[in-house]
Write an enzyme that holds these catalytic residues in place. Structure first.
Site, PDB file in Angstrom:
ATOM      1  N   GLY A  14       0.659  -1.216  -0.117  1.00 22.61           N
ATOM      2  CA  GLY A  14       0.037  -0.193   0.022  1.00 22.61           C
ATOM      3  C   GLY A  14       1.325   1.541   0.211  1.00 22.61           C
ATOM      4  N   ALA A  17      -1.223   6.597   1.866  1.00 19.06           N
ATOM      5  CA  ALA A  17      -0.697   7.879   3.378  1.00 19.06           C
ATOM      6  C   ALA A  17      -0.286   7.613   4.547  1.00 19.06           C
ATOM      7  CB  ALA A  17      -2.318   8.783   3.993  1.00 19.06           C
ATOM      8  N   LYS A 180      -8.630   3.178  19.911  1.00 20.02           N
ATOM      9  CA  LYS A 180      -8.245   3.099  18.795  1.00 20.02           C
ATOM     10  C   LYS A 180      -9.917   3.626  17.994  1.00 20.02           C
ATOM     11  CE  LYS A 180      -6.404   3.834  14.837  1.00 20.02           C
ATOM     12  NZ  LYS A 180      -5.627   5.556  14.178  1.00 20.02           N
ATOM     13  N   ASN A 184     -11.954   6.915  16.003  1.00 16.81           N
ATOM     14  CA  ASN A 184     -12.138   6.988  14.182  1.00 16.81           C
ATOM     15  C   ASN A 184     -13.933   7.482  14.311  1.00 16.81           C
ATOM     16  OD1 ASN A 184      -9.899   7.341  12.692  1.00 16.81           O
ATOM     17  ND2 ASN A 184      -9.485   4.275  13.542  1.00 16.81           N
ATOM     18  N   GLU A 262     -14.161   3.372   4.201  1.00 18.19           N
ATOM     19  CA  GLU A 262     -14.431   1.537   5.531  1.00 18.19           C
ATOM     20  C   GLU A 262     -15.175   2.300   6.191  1.00 18.19           C
ATOM     21  OE1 GLU A 262      -9.668   2.029   7.113  1.00 18.19           O
ATOM     22  OE2 GLU A 262     -10.267   4.080   7.285  1.00 18.19           O
TER      23      GLU A 262
END
Length: 303
Positions: A14, A17, A180, A184, A262
């Protein structure tokens, strides 16, 4: 402080970013880095303030001719994990460690079908980094990572020593994982739906809606066994207000670029886990419905 390991071979799957960020830091620490991408580009370029750096890393678009390496870092979005299967089957051998750097939950389960006997290490990353174009990223905030404590986590911390990315080895990784998710579950959807960067959390009504989403997610996390509470709601919102207000979120950047989002692995993870425990999460369910509709209309054209 963890001592750095000798230079070694690392494949980063990948080149967006997060993949670009990891590749740049590892190459800067002297490791031999190969960036595995879907769309080839000539060089990996990183902007940090006024500084622009060209990274010494190999860029490859096909796994043909490659062999297993000691470290494989999976930095594709969670929904793209299956597309990384050819890379994983080529690069992950029995002596490899596959580090899954993704949002959501179930990191190891997503890559398990593709990595054979390789060691799998889930990893969480906190960083404000933006993909500007293929092979070009802009760093807004420095990164930090969390991995489970243990032999694999210690080895990864040693790999990252000297890169500029701090790695915490967490005994209670379940709690770290859900914290986490909390980081998000309000920030990603609300920046995406409003098309505003993280500075939108300076506004009281957005903070209150964020608090509602977070309180629902805290209840789900606690049912999963995570040691979180309502204090995590205020701490998370305070974190959003401390960020550089021009920083975006991964989902916001995906919408901006017209890429698949996502949401199923962030808000969807909360909603599905809530259903498993019989916990009502009406606000997260409503947000998920809006994000699904937004994503479904991504490729729609107006005649």
């Amino acid at each position: 402080m963890t001592a750095a390991v000798a230079a070694t071979r690392v494949a980063v799957i990948g080149g967006g970013a997060i993949g670009g960020l990891l590749a740049a830091h590892l190459a800067g620490a002297g490791h031999a880095v190969t960036v595995c991408v879907r769309t080839p580009f000539d060089h990996l370029i990183v902007e940090r303030g006024e500084e622009v750096a060209v990274i010494d890393a190999a860029i490859v678009a096909r796994p043909d001719g490659l062999a297993p390496v000691p470290w494989v870092l999976v930095a594709v979005k969670a929904q793209d994990t299956a597309s990384a299967a050819p890379w994983l089957r080529t690069l992950a051998g029995p002596d490899s460690t596959v580090v899954v750097v993704q949002n959501g939950i179930g990191h190891a389960e997503r890559v398990a079908p593709f990595v054979g006997d390789a060691t799998v290490l889930p990893a969480l990353i906190y960083s404000g980094v933006e993909r500007l174009a293929a092979g070009r990223i802009r760093l807004h905030t420095e990164g930090r990572m969390t991995v489970p404590a243990g032999a694999a986590g210690a080895a990864f911390a040693a790999l990252m020593a000297g890169t500029g990315i701090d790695v915490t080895q967490e005994q209670d990784f379940l709690t770290a994982l859900w914290r986490k998710v909390l980081s998000n579950v309000a920030a990603n959807p609300l920046t995406t739906l409003t098309m505003r960067r993280i500075g939108v959390f300076q506004e009281p009504d957005i903070r209150e809606l964020g608090a509602v989403l977070l309180r629902e997610a805290v209840a789900v996390a606690r049912a999963e066994g995570a040691a979180v509470d309502d204090g995590d709601v205020e701490r998370t919102l305070a974190l959003h207000r401390r960020y550089n207000p021009t920083t975006g979120t991964s989902m916001y950047y995906d919408r901006l670029a017209g890429r698949p989002m996502e949401h199923e692995h962030i808000t969807g993870a909360v909603v599905r886990t809530a259903a498993h425990h019989g916990i009502p999460v009406p606000f997260n369910q409503a947000i998920l419905t809006l994000l699904r509709a937004l994503d479904a209309g991504r490729d729609a054209t107006v005649s």
